[in-house]
Write a protein that holds these residues in place. Structure first.
Motif, short mmCIF file in Angstrom:
data_model
loop_
_atom_site.label_atom_id
_atom_site.label_comp_id
_atom_site.label_asym_id
_atom_site.label_seq_id
_atom_site.Cartn_x
_atom_site.Cartn_y
_atom_site.Cartn_z
N ASN A 354 0.82 -1.21 0.00
CA ASN A 354 0.00 0.00 0.00
C ASN A 354 0.86 1.26 0.00
O ASN A 354 0.47 2.29 -0.57
CB ASN A 354 -0.92 -0.01 1.22
CG ASN A 354 -1.85 1.18 1.25
OD1 ASN A 354 -1.77 2.03 2.14
ND2 ASN A 354 -2.76 1.27 0.29
N SER A 355 2.03 1.20 0.61
CA SER A 355 2.93 2.35 0.63
C SER A 355 3.34 2.74 -0.79
O SER A 355 3.51 3.93 -1.09
CB SER A 355 4.18 2.05 1.46
OG SER A 355 3.85 1.92 2.83
N GLN A 356 3.49 1.75 -1.67
CA GLN A 356 3.85 2.06 -3.06
C GLN A 356 2.74 2.83 -3.74
O GLN A 356 3.00 3.75 -4.53
CB GLN A 356 4.15 0.76 -3.83
CG GLN A 356 5.28 -0.05 -3.26
CD GLN A 356 6.54 0.76 -3.11
OE1 GLN A 356 7.11 1.24 -4.08
NE2 GLN A 356 6.99 0.93 -1.88
N TYR A 357 1.49 2.46 -3.44
CA TYR A 357 0.37 3.20 -4.01
C TYR A 357 0.37 4.65 -3.51
O TYR A 357 0.18 5.59 -4.28
CB TYR A 357 -0.95 2.52 -3.64
CG TYR A 357 -2.17 3.37 -3.95
CD1 TYR A 357 -2.70 3.41 -5.24
CD2 TYR A 357 -2.77 4.15 -2.97
CE1 TYR A 357 -3.80 4.20 -5.54
CE2 TYR A 357 -3.86 4.95 -3.26
CZ TYR A 357 -4.37 4.98 -4.54
OH TYR A 357 -5.45 5.77 -4.84
N LEU A 358 0.59 4.83 -2.21
CA LEU A 358 0.59 6.18 -1.64
C LEU A 358 1.69 7.04 -2.24
O LEU A 358 1.49 8.23 -2.52
CB LEU A 358 0.74 6.11 -0.12
CG LEU A 358 -0.40 5.43 0.64
CD1 LEU A 358 -0.09 5.37 2.14
CD2 LEU A 358 -1.73 6.13 0.39
N ILE A 359 2.88 6.44 -2.47
CA ILE A 359 3.98 7.18 -3.08
C ILE A 359 3.65 7.52 -4.54
O ILE A 359 3.89 8.63 -4.99
CB ILE A 359 5.29 6.37 -2.99
CG1 ILE A 359 5.75 6.25 -1.53
CG2 ILE A 359 6.38 7.02 -3.83
CD1 ILE A 359 6.94 5.34 -1.33
N ALA A 360 3.11 6.54 -5.25
CA ALA A 360 2.77 6.77 -6.66
C ALA A 360 1.74 7.88 -6.82
O ALA A 360 1.79 8.65 -7.78
CB ALA A 360 2.26 5.47 -7.29
N GLU A 361 0.81 7.97 -5.87
CA GLU A 361 -0.25 8.98 -5.94
C GLU A 361 0.15 10.30 -5.30
O GLU A 361 -0.62 11.26 -5.33
CB GLU A 361 -1.52 8.44 -5.26
CG GLU A 361 -2.17 7.28 -5.98
CD GLU A 361 -2.72 7.69 -7.34
OE1 GLU A 361 -3.25 8.82 -7.47
OE2 GLU A 361 -2.61 6.90 -8.30
N GLY A 362 1.33 10.34 -4.70
CA GLY A 362 1.77 11.57 -4.05
C GLY A 362 1.17 11.80 -2.68
O GLY A 362 1.16 12.93 -2.17
N TYR A 363 0.68 10.72 -2.04
CA TYR A 363 0.08 10.83 -0.71
C TYR A 363 1.08 10.44 0.38
O TYR A 363 0.74 9.73 1.33
CB TYR A 363 -1.15 9.93 -0.61
CG TYR A 363 -2.28 10.29 -1.54
CD1 TYR A 363 -2.56 11.61 -1.86
CD2 TYR A 363 -3.07 9.29 -2.11
CE1 TYR A 363 -3.60 11.93 -2.73
CE2 TYR A 363 -4.11 9.60 -2.97
CZ TYR A 363 -4.38 10.92 -3.28
OH TYR A 363 -5.40 11.24 -4.13
N THR A 364 2.30 10.91 0.25
CA THR A 364 3.34 10.48 1.20
C THR A 364 3.05 10.95 2.62
O THR A 364 3.48 10.32 3.58
CB THR A 364 4.71 11.01 0.76
OG1 THR A 364 4.62 12.41 0.48
CG2 THR A 364 5.19 10.29 -0.49
N LYS A 365 2.31 12.06 2.77
CA LYS A 365 1.99 12.53 4.12
C LYS A 365 1.13 11.51 4.89
O LYS A 365 1.19 11.43 6.10
CB LYS A 365 1.28 13.88 4.05
CG LYS A 365 2.16 15.01 3.55
CD LYS A 365 1.41 16.32 3.49
CE LYS A 365 2.29 17.43 2.94
NZ LYS A 365 1.58 18.74 2.85
N LEU A 366 0.32 10.78 4.13
CA LEU A 366 -0.53 9.78 4.79
C LEU A 366 0.28 8.65 5.41
O LEU A 366 -0.16 8.01 6.36
CB LEU A 366 -1.54 9.19 3.78
CG LEU A 366 -2.70 10.09 3.38
CD1 LEU A 366 -3.57 9.38 2.35
CD2 LEU A 366 -3.53 10.46 4.60
N THR A 367 1.49 8.42 4.85
CA THR A 367 2.30 7.32 5.38
C THR A 367 2.71 7.57 6.82
O THR A 367 2.74 6.66 7.63
CB THR A 367 3.55 7.09 4.51
OG1 THR A 367 4.34 8.28 4.49
CG2 THR A 367 3.17 6.71 3.08
#
Length: 438
Positions: A354-367
């Protein structure tokens, strides 16, 4: 050998990805086997008490590892993939950023030790381990070979380094050396890997001394990676704080026994890292070219994480008494704890995907938001459960925290669909849908 046709399954893609990940995977497995065999010998030689003392020192390094690495690895690979001509500038900038960060965490580790020391672990042990933060800067070379899909070099360095490390520890056992010798030996592990990366990189016209630092690029990397730095700190907290809390609440002997549980349970956590690191470029390409294929690849990635982690959890759950019988009878009472702790790996696998999806979408703050949530849950549950249940309480706290962190996305509207997709994989609904569509 071909896998039976399943709608949504891409045989050609699998073969391509397996070829790319194969060498790294072999290297990691080889290193794992070496470490486990030597770990058994060291655990038997040191006994629970001394093993707990070393574990306390190592824990501080893990707690600050995210600060020392600056969360740069994925972004360095991404930069090298996009701008291969700027290799020396990218690697040099990341290297010096990591060196400076490694130096900066040394006083922070000292301060943390003053506030919350590991009972029984002298500070000089912690200081020796803290030097690792500087040495790990050479791991940018690992990122370079990942970007070039040349995993065989990574494998060679890791296996050779671990063989040398194993030989050193076995010699120390044979010579009946004191505990401090093993402290230096564990720190030397990272030095050996760094030396290996250095000499491997120097081949074929590459030269580390051509690396240069670029302040503008450093700012760009930090701007992208700072959420991952905070996320990494939170991950370190909820992955390692339980070991430090056990040592301070239950003593070094209990910490030593729990260290064997954590090492056996978490030994497999390199697998999702290898897979998602290698597949990340393919995921980015699919997002750019075909959104439908992108969604399928994300779902297939979740499925793969479950297919790998679920059988491992089931096997180790029932085999834990036998594992400890082979490991050492002194730690046998920790087998039920391993049977619980191992299930946290399922959520580690899903969370990594799921972290890869968040990085790909630019949602790194959510991590870092979700890992912060996991860290808070873990600390609170550890405070409640360890005094009552000892190691078992720590294992339960870890399991709940990992699950909560992985599925925290369910509460974020813009990404809650990913939580549903992970549930479909976890309960094998996605697999059933693929089979019934045949």
């Amino acid at each position: 050998m071909r896998i039976p046709s399943i709608p949504g399954f891409d045989q050609q893609a699998l073969e391509k990805y397996f070829k790319n990940t194969g060498m790294t995977f072999i290297g990691k497995v080889g290193s794992l086997l070496i470490k486990m065999l030597v770990g058994i010998a060291v655990a038997r030689y040191l006994s629970k008490d001394k093993l707990g003392i070393i574990t306390g020192g190592i824990t501080y390094i893990y707690l600050f590892s995210a600060l020392a690495t600056l969360g740069l690895d994925q972004f360095v690979v991404k930069e090298l993939h996009q701008f291969p001509r700027h290799r020396d500038r990218i690697l040099g900038t990341a290297f010096w950023m990591k060196v400076m960060a490694g130096l900066a965490v040394i006083p922070l580790i000292w301060l943390c030790y003053q506030v919350y020391p590991a009972k029984g672990t002298p500070y000089n042990y912690v200081f020796i381990f803290s030097i690792i933060g500087i040495v790990q800067a050479f791991n940018v070379i690992d990122s370079y070979f990942q970007s070039e899909v040349q995993s065989r070099y990574i494998m060679q360095v890791q296996v050779t380094g671990n063989l040398l490390s194993a030989a050193i520890k076995l010699v120390l056992i044979y010579l009946k050396m004191p505990l401090i010798a093993f402290v230096y030996a564990y720190a030397l592990d990272f030095v050996l890997i760094a030396i290996g990366y250095y000499f491997t990189y120097q081949r074929k016209g590459r030269n580390i001394f051509k690396w240069g630092y670029n302040g503008q690029l450093a700012g760009k990397l930090l701007q992208n990676s700072w959420p991952l730095i905070i996320s990494g700190v939170m991950v370190s907290l909820y992955m390692k704080i339980d070991q430090l809390m056990i040592q301070n609440i239950a003593g070094t002997k209990e910490a030593g026994a729990y260290a064997t549980v954590a090492s056996l349970s978490e030994a497999w956590n390199f697998i999702p890292t290898v897979i998602v690191t290698t597949l990340f470029p393919a995921i980015l390409n699919a997002r750019r070219d075909d959104l439908e294929r992108y969604k399928k690849r994300i779902q297939n990635l979740y499925d793969l994480m479950v297919y790998l982690s679920l059988p491992a959890a089931l096997i180790i759950t029932f085999a834990s008494p036998l594992i400890y019988k082979l490991y050492t009878p002194e730690y046998a009472y920790a087998a039920p704890v391993l049977s619980v702790h191992i299930w946290s790996g399922v959520f580690v696998f899903l969370g990594a995907a799921n972290s890869q999806y968040l990085i790909a979408e630019g949602y790194t703050k959510l991590t870092f938001i979700r890992t912060g949530f996991g860290a808070i849950v873990n600390i609170i549950l550890n405070l409640i459960l360890i005094p009552k249940m000892g190691m078992m309480g720590a294992a339960i706290a870890t399991l709940v925290a990992y699950a909560g962190s992985a599925f925290f996305v369910l509460f974020i509207p813009k990404v809650n669909r990913q939580g549903v997709m992970m549930f479909k994989s976890l309960f094998l609904i996605s697999l059933f849908q693929k089979i019934t569509k045949r």
